[in-house]
Design a protein around this motif. Structure first.
Motif, PDB file in Angstrom:
ATOM      1  N   GLN A 188     -53.865 -25.709  16.543  1.00 32.62           N
ATOM      2  CA  GLN A 188     -54.971 -24.991  15.917  1.00 32.62           C
ATOM      3  C   GLN A 188     -54.492 -23.879  14.990  1.00 32.62           C
ATOM      4  O   GLN A 188     -55.126 -23.612  13.958  1.00 32.62           O
ATOM      5  CB  GLN A 188     -55.905 -24.450  16.995  1.00 32.62           C
ATOM      6  N   LEU A 189     -53.380 -23.248  15.320  1.00 40.24           N
ATOM      7  CA  LEU A 189     -52.815 -22.269  14.389  1.00 40.24           C
ATOM      8  C   LEU A 189     -52.292 -22.968  13.138  1.00 40.24           C
ATOM      9  O   LEU A 189     -52.421 -22.447  12.021  1.00 40.24           O
ATOM     10  CB  LEU A 189     -51.693 -21.474  15.062  1.00 40.24           C
ATOM     11  N   ARG A 190     -51.724 -24.151  13.313  1.00 43.21           N
ATOM     12  CA  ARG A 190     -51.264 -24.933  12.167  1.00 43.21           C
ATOM     13  C   ARG A 190     -52.457 -25.350  11.302  1.00 43.21           C
ATOM     14  O   ARG A 190     -52.384 -25.334  10.071  1.00 43.21           O
ATOM     15  CB  ARG A 190     -50.486 -26.154  12.655  1.00 43.21           C
ATOM     16  N   ALA A 191     -53.543 -25.737  11.958  1.00 46.06           N
ATOM     17  CA  ALA A 191     -54.756 -26.087  11.210  1.00 46.06           C
ATOM     18  C   ALA A 191     -55.272 -24.879  10.441  1.00 46.06           C
ATOM     19  O   ALA A 191     -55.659 -24.989   9.265  1.00 46.06           O
ATOM     20  CB  ALA A 191     -55.821 -26.608  12.169  1.00 46.06           C
ATOM     21  N   ARG A 192     -55.283 -23.724  11.073  1.00 40.02           N
ATOM     22  CA  ARG A 192     -55.734 -22.508  10.394  1.00 40.02           C
ATOM     23  C   ARG A 192     -54.846 -22.193   9.197  1.00 40.02           C
ATOM     24  O   ARG A 192     -55.328 -21.803   8.128  1.00 40.02           O
ATOM     25  CB  ARG A 192     -55.714 -21.333  11.376  1.00 40.02           C
ATOM     26  N   ASP A 193     -53.524 -22.379   9.357  1.00 35.87           N
ATOM     27  CA  ASP A 193     -52.599 -22.151   8.245  1.00 35.87           C
ATOM     28  C   ASP A 193     -52.928 -23.044   7.057  1.00 35.87           C
ATOM     29  O   ASP A 193     -52.630 -22.697   5.909  1.00 35.87           O
ATOM     30  CB  ASP A 193     -51.160 -22.411   8.690  1.00 35.87           C
ATOM     31  N   ARG A 194     -53.519 -24.211   7.331  1.00 38.08           N
ATOM     32  CA  ARG A 194     -53.863 -25.169   6.271  1.00 38.08           C
ATOM     33  C   ARG A 194     -55.320 -25.052   5.831  1.00 38.08           C
ATOM     34  O   ARG A 194     -55.824 -25.908   5.096  1.00 38.08           O
ATOM     35  CB  ARG A 194     -53.556 -26.597   6.751  1.00 38.08           C
ATOM     36  N   GLY A 195     -55.987 -24.002   6.292  1.00 32.55           N
ATOM     37  CA  GLY A 195     -57.339 -23.734   5.816  1.00 32.55           C
ATOM     38  C   GLY A 195     -58.462 -24.311   6.651  1.00 32.55           C
ATOM     39  O   GLY A 195     -59.623 -24.309   6.228  1.00 32.55           O
ATOM     40  N   PHE A 196     -58.155 -24.795   7.874  1.00 35.24           N
ATOM     41  CA  PHE A 196     -59.171 -25.383   8.743  1.00 35.24           C
ATOM     42  C   PHE A 196     -59.417 -24.467   9.943  1.00 35.24           C
ATOM     43  O   PHE A 196     -58.511 -24.218  10.734  1.00 35.24           O
ATOM     44  CB  PHE A 196     -58.735 -26.760   9.229  1.00 35.24           C
ATOM     45  N   ALA A 197     -60.649 -24.018  10.078  1.00 35.73           N
ATOM     46  CA  ALA A 197     -60.994 -23.086  11.147  1.00 35.73           C
ATOM     47  C   ALA A 197     -61.363 -23.813  12.429  1.00 35.73           C
ATOM     48  O   ALA A 197     -61.844 -24.948  12.411  1.00 35.73           O
ATOM     49  CB  ALA A 197     -62.158 -22.200  10.720  1.00 35.73           C
ATOM     50  N   THR A 198     -61.138 -23.135  13.561  1.00 39.94           N
ATOM     51  CA  THR A 198     -61.671 -23.561  14.855  1.00 39.94           C
ATOM     52  C   THR A 198     -62.936 -22.769  15.113  1.00 39.94           C
ATOM     53  O   THR A 198     -62.949 -21.543  14.985  1.00 39.94           O
ATOM     54  CB  THR A 198     -60.656 -23.315  15.978  1.00 39.94           C
ATOM     55  N   ARG A 199     -64.019 -23.466  15.478  1.00 43.02           N
ATOM     56  CA  ARG A 199     -65.301 -22.789  15.652  1.00 43.02           C
ATOM     57  C   ARG A 199     -66.014 -23.300  16.902  1.00 43.02           C
ATOM     58  O   ARG A 199     -66.036 -24.506  17.171  1.00 43.02           O
ATOM     59  CB  ARG A 199     -66.184 -23.002  14.419  1.00 43.02           C
ATOM     60  N   LEU A 200     -66.568 -22.373  17.659  1.00 37.50           N
ATOM     61  CA  LEU A 200     -67.348 -22.732  18.838  1.00 37.50           C
ATOM     62  C   LEU A 200     -68.713 -23.273  18.431  1.00 37.50           C
ATOM     63  O   LEU A 200     -69.358 -22.731  17.527  1.00 37.50           O
ATOM     64  CB  LEU A 200     -67.538 -21.506  19.734  1.00 37.50           C
ATOM     65  N   VAL A 201     -69.137 -24.339  19.090  1.00 32.65           N
ATOM     66  CA  VAL A 201     -70.487 -24.894  18.910  1.00 32.65           C
ATOM     67  C   VAL A 201     -71.225 -24.696  20.231  1.00 32.65           C
ATOM     68  O   VAL A 201     -71.066 -25.499  21.166  1.00 32.65           O
ATOM     69  CB  VAL A 201     -70.425 -26.389  18.528  1.00 32.65           C
ATOM     70  N   PRO A 202     -72.005 -23.641  20.361  1.00 36.68           N
ATOM     71  CA  PRO A 202     -72.601 -23.319  21.671  1.00 36.68           C
ATOM     72  C   PRO A 202     -73.597 -24.346  22.168  1.00 36.68           C
ATOM     73  O   PRO A 202     -73.841 -24.456  23.369  1.00 36.68           O
ATOM     74  CB  PRO A 202     -73.262 -21.961  21.431  1.00 36.68           C
ATOM     75  N   GLY A 203     -74.187 -25.134  21.250  1.00 37.88           N
ATOM     76  CA  GLY A 203     -75.157 -26.134  21.674  1.00 37.88           C
ATOM     77  C   GLY A 203     -74.534 -27.374  22.294  1.00 37.88           C
ATOM     78  O   GLY A 203     -75.241 -28.183  22.901  1.00 37.88           O
ATOM     79  N   ALA A 204     -73.232 -27.536  22.139  1.00 37.80           N
ATOM     80  CA  ALA A 204     -72.504 -28.642  22.768  1.00 37.80           C
ATOM     81  C   ALA A 204     -71.926 -28.124  24.077  1.00 37.80           C
ATOM     82  O   ALA A 204     -71.039 -27.269  24.079  1.00 37.80           O
ATOM     83  CB  ALA A 204     -71.400 -29.154  21.849  1.00 37.80           C
ATOM     84  N   VAL A 205     -72.414 -28.623  25.191  1.00 37.20           N
ATOM     85  CA  VAL A 205     -72.069 -28.049  26.498  1.00 37.20           C
ATOM     86  C   VAL A 205     -71.430 -29.117  27.383  1.00 37.20           C
ATOM     87  O   VAL A 205     -71.872 -30.270  27.420  1.00 37.20           O
ATOM     88  CB  VAL A 205     -73.320 -27.487  27.197  1.00 37.20           C
ATOM     89  N   ALA A 206     -70.373 -28.716  28.078  1.00 32.91           N
ATOM     90  CA  ALA A 206     -69.713 -29.592  29.043  1.00 32.91           C
ATOM     91  C   ALA A 206     -69.244 -28.750  30.224  1.00 32.91           C
ATOM     92  O   ALA A 206     -69.083 -27.529  30.107  1.00 32.91           O
ATOM     93  CB  ALA A 206     -68.540 -30.329  28.422  1.00 32.91           C
ATOM     94  N   VAL A 207     -69.040 -29.408  31.333  1.00 32.75           N
ATOM     95  CA  VAL A 207     -68.492 -28.757  32.526  1.00 32.75           C
ATOM     96  C   VAL A 207     -67.017 -29.116  32.621  1.00 32.75           C
ATOM     97  O   VAL A 207     -66.639 -30.270  32.422  1.00 32.75           O
ATOM     98  CB  VAL A 207     -69.226 -29.208  33.799  1.00 32.75           C
ATOM     99  N   HIS A 208     -66.190 -28.121  32.905  1.00 36.26           N
ATOM    100  CA  HIS A 208     -64.756 -28.358  33.073  1.00 36.26           C
ATOM    101  C   HIS A 208     -64.354 -27.974  34.495  1.00 36.26           C
ATOM    102  O   HIS A 208     -64.502 -26.825  34.913  1.00 36.26           O
ATOM    103  CB  HIS A 208     -63.949 -27.524  32.072  1.00 36.26           C
ATOM    104  N   LEU A 209     -63.846 -28.951  35.226  1.00 32.76           N
ATOM    105  CA  LEU A 209     -63.303 -28.681  36.553  1.00 32.76           C
ATOM    106  C   LEU A 209     -61.883 -28.181  36.356  1.00 32.76           C
ATOM    107  O   LEU A 209     -61.018 -28.917  35.896  1.00 32.76           O
ATOM    108  CB  LEU A 209     -63.320 -29.956  37.399  1.00 32.76           C
ATOM    109  N   GLU A 210     -61.632 -26.924  36.665  1.00 29.11           N
ATOM    110  CA  GLU A 210     -60.385 -26.262  36.284  1.00 29.11           C
ATOM    111  C   GLU A 210     -59.155 -26.987  36.795  1.00 29.11           C
ATOM    112  O   GLU A 210     -59.146 -27.570  37.881  1.00 29.11           O
ATOM    113  CB  GLU A 210     -60.368 -24.815  36.792  1.00 29.11           C
ATOM    114  N   GLY A 211     -58.065 -26.890  36.025  1.00 23.14           N
ATOM    115  CA  GLY A 211     -56.814 -27.563  36.339  1.00 23.14           C
ATOM    116  C   GLY A 211     -55.896 -26.753  37.232  1.00 23.14           C
ATOM    117  O   GLY A 211     -56.227 -25.660  37.697  1.00 23.14           O
ATOM    118  N   GLU A 212     -54.686 -27.279  37.429  1.00 22.15           N
ATOM    119  CA  GLU A 212     -53.746 -26.716  38.388  1.00 22.15           C
ATOM    120  C   GLU A 212     -53.051 -25.439  37.915  1.00 22.15           C
ATOM    121  O   GLU A 212     -52.430 -24.758  38.707  1.00 22.15           O
ATOM    122  CB  GLU A 212     -52.642 -27.740  38.696  1.00 22.15           C
ATOM    123  N   SER A 213     -53.126 -25.126  36.624  1.00 18.18           N
ATOM    124  CA  SER A 213     -52.347 -23.999  36.129  1.00 18.18           C
ATOM    125  C   SER A 213     -52.710 -22.687  36.805  1.00 18.18           C
ATOM    126  O   SER A 213     -51.933 -21.743  36.818  1.00 18.18           O
ATOM    127  CB  SER A 213     -52.521 -23.859  34.608  1.00 18.18           C
TER     128      SER A 213
END
Length: 302
Positions: free
Chosen positions: A209-234
């Motif tokens: 995502q930092l590489r994408a930003r360097d190339r002019g592509f932003a990461t953006r949250l879409v609050p209307g798209a919702v999912a549940v994430h069962l947390e991982g082992e980290s």
């Protein structure tokens, strides 16, 4: 809205226990969109592949032949399918809410310059998971060492985690978002190329995502798209937490000079020592010991 087919890429490694929950939510979650499902399997010893084949007979199965890591599995799936449309990367422990895909696609196309759309993720208890992140920096590493991740996140200069609740109620631009669920546009994927396979697990989504930003592509949250994430082992495994910490150092070292990188590593060491011996977290004690040894160039634990 574009009519391109969404390629859903899911990486599995002994994920048979959690895959059914994802597969059961695909029909409602992706309703109103055209999609294909691709399982990138890292030599699972369980029934991961059989579970997908039984639920989705038309699914594409890509076998890496080894435990290749997250980035390598994504690359293998993309190379096999050669998608012309956007790619939706999902963890197997994601559960889509109805309307997820249509909302995420709309969000990807709503703001010019958006290359990666991130959904609003909820925990198993229904609370919003703070998934948005700021770029790792030395002041933020120091701030988190002194204040802790959550308290430091209240201050943009001192924390990496975006903790402001309002940020998760509107389309919010971020330096990066956690990689459990990301929709990457075809244009962004073409500009960025493959994911960096030198990160076996963790920091690969940050680097991408930092590489994408360097190339002019932003990461953006879409609050209307919702999912549940069962947390991982980290959150609990000392081995995986150590990999989180070491790969943060590796990534920072790639983007900064020797002295800032040494100070960044020291800040992480202070954080892990304080948590390991003052708070009593075993995972931090393991990570601290790893930080005082030479860190190799690749994403493994060697």
């Amino acid at each position: 809205m574009k009519s391109s087919v969404v390629s859903i890429v899911v990486v599995s490694w002994n994920s048979a226990a959690v895959l059914p929950g994802l597969l059961e939510t695909l029909a409602d979650g992706m309703a109103g969109t055209d999609w294909q499902f691709v399982l990138a399997d890292n030599a699972s010893a369980d029934d991961s592949v059989a579970v997908v084949r039984a639920a989705l007979p038309d699914a594409r199965i890509v076998q890496t032949g080894r435990n290749a890591g997250y980035a390598a599995a994504i690359n293998a799936a993309v190379a096999e399918v050669r998608p012309e449309g956007p790619v939706l990367v999902l963890n197997p422990d994601i559960r889509l809410r109805p309307g997820f895909g249509k909302a995420l696609l709309a969000g990807l196309e709503a703001e010019p310059g958006t290359g990666i759309a991130a959904p609003r993720l909820l925990g198993a208890d229904g609370s919003v998971t703070p998934t948005l992140r700021r770029e790792p920096s030395l002041p933020r590493a120091v701030g988190e060492a002194v204040l802790g991740n959550i308290r430091a996140g209240r201050f943009p200069l001192l924390g990496e985690i975006v903790t402001d609740p309002d940020a998760y109620t509107r389309p919010t631009r971020a330096d990066w978002s956690t990689g459990a669920a990301l929709l990457v546009s075809a244009e962004c994927a073409a500009a960025c190329g493959p994911w960096d396979e030198s990160f076996f697990l963790y920091s690969e989504e940050t680097e991408y995502q930092l590489r994408a930003r360097d190339r002019g592509f932003a990461t953006r949250l879409v609050p209307g798209a919702v999912a549940v994430h069962l947390e991982g082992e980290s959150e609990v495994s000392p081995r995986l937490w150590t990999l989180v910490v070491l790969n943060k150092v590796r990534l920072y070292r790639r983007r900064h000079g020797r002295m800032p990188s040494a100070l960044f590593r020291l800040a992480l060491l202070v954080r892990e020592v304080s948590r390991g011996w003052l708070v009593g977290h075993e995972r931090s004690r393991v990570a601290a010991r790893a930080l005082v040894r030479p860190i190799g160039p690749v994403g493994g634990l060697g």
